[in-house]
Write an enzyme that holds these catalytic residues in place. Structure first.
Site, PDB file in Angstrom:
ATOM      1  N   HIS A 285       0.879  -1.273  -0.005  1.00 27.30           N
ATOM      2  CA  HIS A 285      -0.035  -0.062  -0.022  1.00 27.30           C
ATOM      3  C   HIS A 285       0.885   1.048  -0.044  1.00 27.30           C
ATOM      4  O   HIS A 285       0.488   2.268  -0.340  1.00 27.30           O
ATOM      5  CB  HIS A 285      -0.879  -0.084   1.116  1.00 27.30           C
ATOM      6  CG  HIS A 285      -0.558   0.334   2.493  1.00 27.30           C
ATOM      7  ND1 HIS A 285      -0.267  -0.648   3.251  1.00 27.30           N
ATOM      8  CD2 HIS A 285      -0.131   1.394   3.095  1.00 27.30           C
ATOM      9  CE1 HIS A 285       0.058  -0.192   4.530  1.00 27.30           C
ATOM     10  NE2 HIS A 285       0.163   1.060   4.329  1.00 27.30           N
TER      11      HIS A 285
ATOM     12  N   ASP B 293       1.230  -7.593   2.190  1.00 25.39           N
ATOM     13  CA  ASP B 293       1.283  -6.296   2.090  1.00 25.39           C
ATOM     14  C   ASP B 293       2.705  -5.804   1.821  1.00 25.39           C
ATOM     15  O   ASP B 293       3.348  -5.044   2.656  1.00 25.39           O
ATOM     16  CB  ASP B 293       0.509  -5.616   3.144  1.00 25.39           C
ATOM     17  CG  ASP B 293       0.296  -4.139   2.986  1.00 25.39           C
ATOM     18  OD1 ASP B 293       0.928  -3.475   1.799  1.00 25.39           O
ATOM     19  OD2 ASP B 293      -0.411  -3.116   3.546  1.00 25.39           O
TER      20      ASP B 293
ATOM     21  N   SER C 213       4.202   1.981   8.413  1.00 24.99           N
ATOM     22  CA  SER C 213       4.040   1.142   7.378  1.00 24.99           C
ATOM     23  C   SER C 213       5.327   0.617   6.473  1.00 24.99           C
ATOM     24  O   SER C 213       5.875   1.898   6.009  1.00 24.99           O
ATOM     25  CB  SER C 213       2.835   1.632   6.565  1.00 24.99           C
ATOM     26  OG  SER C 213       1.965   1.193   6.786  1.00 24.99           O
TER      27      SER C 213
HETATM   28  N1  ARG Z   1      -4.445   0.079   7.601  1.00 24.73           N
HETATM   29  C1  ARG Z   1      -3.026   0.067   6.958  1.00 24.73           C
HETATM   30  C2  ARG Z   1      -2.568   1.608   6.915  1.00 24.73           C
HETATM   31  O1  ARG Z   1      -2.855   2.303   7.626  1.00 24.73           O
HETATM   32  C3  ARG Z   1      -3.107  -0.539   5.610  1.00 24.73           C
HETATM   33  C4  ARG Z   1      -4.162   0.288   4.657  1.00 24.73           C
HETATM   34  C5  ARG Z   1      -3.850  -0.362   3.186  1.00 24.73           C
HETATM   35  N2  ARG Z   1      -5.055  -1.223   2.947  1.00 24.73           N
HETATM   36  C6  ARG Z   1      -6.202  -0.954   2.602  1.00 24.73           C
HETATM   37  N3  ARG Z   1      -6.942  -2.063   2.604  1.00 24.73           N
HETATM   38  N4  ARG Z   1      -6.586   0.327   2.493  1.00 24.73           N
HETATM   39  O2  ARG Z   1      -2.035   2.060   6.227  1.00 24.73           O
HETATM   40  N1  GLU Z   2      -0.800   1.092   7.652  1.00 26.73           N
HETATM   41  C1  GLU Z   2      -0.414   2.048   8.482  1.00 26.73           C
HETATM   42  C2  GLU Z   2       0.619   3.056   7.797  1.00 26.73           C
HETATM   43  O1  GLU Z   2       0.595   3.272   6.553  1.00 26.73           O
HETATM   44  C3  GLU Z   2       0.213   1.569   9.742  1.00 26.73           C
HETATM   45  C4  GLU Z   2      -0.371   1.249  10.487  1.00 26.73           C
HETATM   46  C5  GLU Z   2      -0.961   1.951  11.658  1.00 26.73           C
HETATM   47  O2  GLU Z   2      -1.520   3.105  11.803  1.00 26.73           O
HETATM   48  O3  GLU Z   2      -0.261   1.404  12.693  1.00 26.73           O
HETATM   49  O4  GLU Z   2       1.595   3.534   8.194  1.00 26.73           O
END
Ligand code: ARG
Ligand code: GLU
Length: 736
Positions: A89, A225, A671
């Site tokens: 992502h 991911d 991330s």
């Molecule tokens: N929650 C994770 C972050 O904050 C991954 C997001 C990517 N995945 C998605 N289905 N949008 O970035």
């Molecule tokens: N997916 C998140 C990011 O883009 C990390 C998830 C979180 O917030 O810990 O950094």
């Protein structure tokens, strides 16, 4: 009700007991202070390295293998030839930008099979930390007693800028002073940024985002991911803009990749660039966040997403164009929901209130403390109450106004308009028009006007219903008469018609300025000037500029004034808390600088009778398969590997591990960060947190906060067995 109460009570008590034992997992620690504060504790928990192995300015250390990726994510070096891992992502928008409907790398994945197939990404950078220093006393030396908050800021800003300049003179490095502990301390960061970063590999979206938004922020998880990029440098291994002559970057340090067994209880650490946390807020601030700010953002995004979904379902090109944007909006939409739930679940407001009560008792027990801090909490409470309506205005402006495409577009015209009002040299104008034309071309390439209009209907209503004063009387009248029609007419003018826009711009350069003094009437002057600026005739232009102007005049200044006051009060409160809780080791809130968190692989129990274990496998992934749900499609090749149990060297007990959770304190920005074992070897790539655990941005609860990582063995399995890119694995140093 009774059940609910006892559950909350249990959770509360679980925290009371755990506080002293488990609290060490909390914290995003500053690399240069690891030796002083954390080394002994980390080693007692299993770390085999010294603090100096992790962060050193004298020799290569782990910090030289971690980069900030594209400004907002983290990434890690995994070979001597500049190869890096980050999240899918984090690389997704780059994969998208190389894709077309015919050659759709989002759907199919992308794998360079040799160096020449690695794809360049204009604008993508990675940044290394060269070193950091505590410069608090130098920065604060020009802050004098009795200064107002604004004077304080100005003094700090001036000293910082001078220092930043001096520190990197005659180098290609950059320097930035950042505040810590709410402005009680200041550290300077010297960084080095590489600008040629190429896409090497990314799995198809069905692996990189498996589980989609349903599983996002959730455990159990089965998402691959990850993506791969490569850093390129000039012939001296220094940063350079893209050039076919650039060479793969030779790092000072890269991570060994571990295929060793992992089990519950194993020590882990995450080394990355967490973006923002707010651990030292008062109960008033947390209450406002949970009860007002999060719900407002959630409601605006909900409508925005519904409009986007409809457009994406109707047209495959739109679906491709909006893929990353949609995922980004939805990601935080879901996070805000989780944060609200989580904060209620850990009784954050109540616990903050309890702390504030104890703090007040501590104050009252001592005359000098009492004089120093007596009004602090009442003043904070009062200021947050005053702040609330303006904060709501700013949230609306940011979430519902500036997110409309036509607003961004018109604002680019507004820059030209301001130049014209003042009068501008024709050559300067040509340059500005050229810049704008370039922007305009890319804007119209993907502009979806009907989608923008549908979003505008919801969003403009939300903002005007709350702040009608940002319209002129005339606009208000029209709006009240028929708001839907009013919003629709905003889209009917010339500016949102690309052909007419181009014509208008050309006319602008060719236009005649005011007659030159003594000149003969018809000569074009050097200066182009227009009292009304540019675009004043256009409805969208008028609307965007009045809203922007009125917002800046009536709402924003009050917001800023109170925000500065809150900054100052919070700074004092943070300091007072450190004096109050002398037995607690404080860590500074995340601020996009390099931090180390440590914890261990462990499950958690979010609800009565629900217990999660820390590992998932490919068997669990296949069990989630649903060919009728786009979020749960398993690519045929992966299914085949599963059916043949063709796991090669990545098999563990007859399956392949996919993801794991651990108690490392993390947040957005982490991330892509490396997840490391006791020897500093790579065991996974961090990519998410559990839903309840997102509350840790405001209040960390050791029972609830878990980071989610993709197991390195799954990543290697996909690269090798799924993508057939074993040559990439051969480039890494694998340890067993
Ligand atoms: N929650 C994770 C972050 O904050 C991954 C997001 C990517 N995945 C998605 N289905 N949008 O970035
Ligand atoms: N997916 C998140 C990011 O883009 C990390 C998830 C979180 O917030 O810990 O950094």
């Amino acid at each position: 009700m009774a059940k609910d109460f006892s559950l909350r009570f249990l959770l509360l008590c679980a925290f009371c007991v755990k506080l002293t034992v488990a609290v060490a997992d909390e914290g995003m620690w500053v690399p240069m202070f690891l030796a002083k504060y954390n080394e002994a504790d980390m080693q007692s928990k299993g770390l085999k390295l010294s603090a100096d192995d992790i962060y050193s300015v004298n020799h290569a250390s782990l910090k030289d293998a971690v980069v900030q990726f594209g400004g907002g994510c983290s990434a890690e070096l995994i070979s001597g030839e500049g190869l890096i891992f980050t999240n899918y992502h984090c690389g997704r928008s780059r994969v998208q930008s190389h894709s077309t409907l015919e050659q759709n790398y989002i759907e199919k994945g992308y794998w360079a099979m040799n160096r020449s197939e690695e794809l360049s990404n204009p604008g993508l950078t990675v940044t290394f930390l060269v070193r950091m220093e505590d410069v608090t006393s130098e920065i604060l030396k020009n802050v004098l007693p009795g200064m107002t908050e604004v004077e304080r800021y100005t003094a700090i800003d001036k000293t910082s800028k001078q220092m930043e300049k001096k520190m990197v003179e005659d180098t290609h490095y950059e320097a930035k002073v950042k505040e810590f502990f709410g402005g009680n301390e200041y550290y300077i960061f010297i960084t080095e940024t590489y600008k040629d970063v190429r896409l090497v590999g990314a799995p198809p979206v069905s692996i990189g985002e498996f589980g989609g938004d349903t599983d996002n922020w959730m455990w159990p998880r089965h998402t691959g991911d990850f993506s791969l990029f490569r850093i390129y440098a000039d012939s001296l291994n220094n940063p350079a803009e893209y050039s076919p002559n650039n060479k793969p970057y030779k790092p000072k340090k890269y991570f060994e990749v571990s295929m060793k067994e992992l089990k519950e209880g194993d020590f882990t650490m995450v080394f990355g660039f967490p973006g923002r946390t707010q651990e030292y807020l008062t109960s008033y601030a947390v209450k406002q966040l949970v009860e007002e700010e999060d719900p407002l953002k959630i409601s605006i995004r909900e409508k925005r997403l519904a409009v986007m979904e409809k457009a994406m379902d109707a047209d495959p090109q739109t679906k491709l164009n909006l893929h990353s944007k949609y995922a980004g909006i939805k990601n935080y939409y879901k996070k805000f929901i989780g944060e609200s739930i989580g904060l209620k679940k850990v009784d954050a407001v109540q616990r903050k209130q309890e702390l504030e009560k104890q703090f007040t008792e501590w104050l009252n027990a001592n005359e000098s403390r009492k004089t120093k801090y007596t009004n602090l909490l009442p003043e904070l409470e009062k200021t947050y109450a005053e702040f609330a309506p303006y904060n709501k205005g700013v949230v609306l402006y940011n979430e519902a106004f500036t997110t409309l495409d036509f607003v961004t577009y018109v604002n680019s015209f507004a820059k030209l308009s301001d130049l014209l009002k003042k009068g501008v040299k024709r050559e300067v104008l040509s340059v500005e028009v050229e810049k704008h034309t370039k922007y305009m071309r890319s804007f119209f390439k993907n502009y979806n006007q009907s989608l923008d209009l549908e979003s505008a209907k919801h969003q403009i209503k939300a903002i005007i219903n709350y702040m009608p004063e940002i319209l002129t009387e005339k606009q208000k009248k029209k709006y009240r008469k028929d708001n839907e029609k009013y919003i629709t007419t905003l889209f009917s003018g010339d500016l949102l018609d690309s052909l007419k826009s181009v014509a208008t711009l050309n006319a602008l350069i060719e236009s005649e300025g005011p007659a030159q003094e003594g000149g003969g009437g018809k000569n074009k002057s050097d200066i182009v000037k227009s009292e009304n600026g540019f675009g004043a005739y256009d409805l969208a232009f008028q609307f965007v500029s009045t809203v922007t102007q009125n917002f800046k005049e009536y709402v924003y200044p009050n917001y800023v004034k109170l925000d500065i006051k809150l900054d100052s009060l919070n700074r004092i409160y943070t300091q007072a808390l450190r004096e109050f809780q002398t037995d607690k080791l404080f860590y500074p809130d995340a601020n996009s600088t390099l931090r180390l968190s440590y914890g261990k692989i462990e499950g958690y129990a979010p609800n009565d009778s629900v217990v999660y274990t820390p590992f998932t496998t490919i068997d669990g992934l296949i069990a989630k398969e649903n060919p009728n749900d786009k979020e749960f499609i398993v690519p045929a090749k992966l299914k085949e590997l599963y059916e043949k149990k063709d796991y090669g060297q990545y098999a563990v007990n007859g399956t392949v591990p996919v993801c794991f959770i651990a108690s490392n304190h993390s947040t957005g920005g982490n991330s892509g960060a490396p997840v490391l074992n006791t020897q500093g070897q790579l065991i996974g790539t961090n990519f998410d947190r559990n839903w309840e655990g997102t509350a840790a941005d405001v209040m960390y609860d050791p029972a609830m906060a878990r980071n989610i990582s993709v197991d390195i063995r799954y990543t290697l399995f996909i690269i090798d067995k799924f993508a057939g890119a074993k040559y990439l694995i051969d480039e890494m140093t694998i340890v067993r």
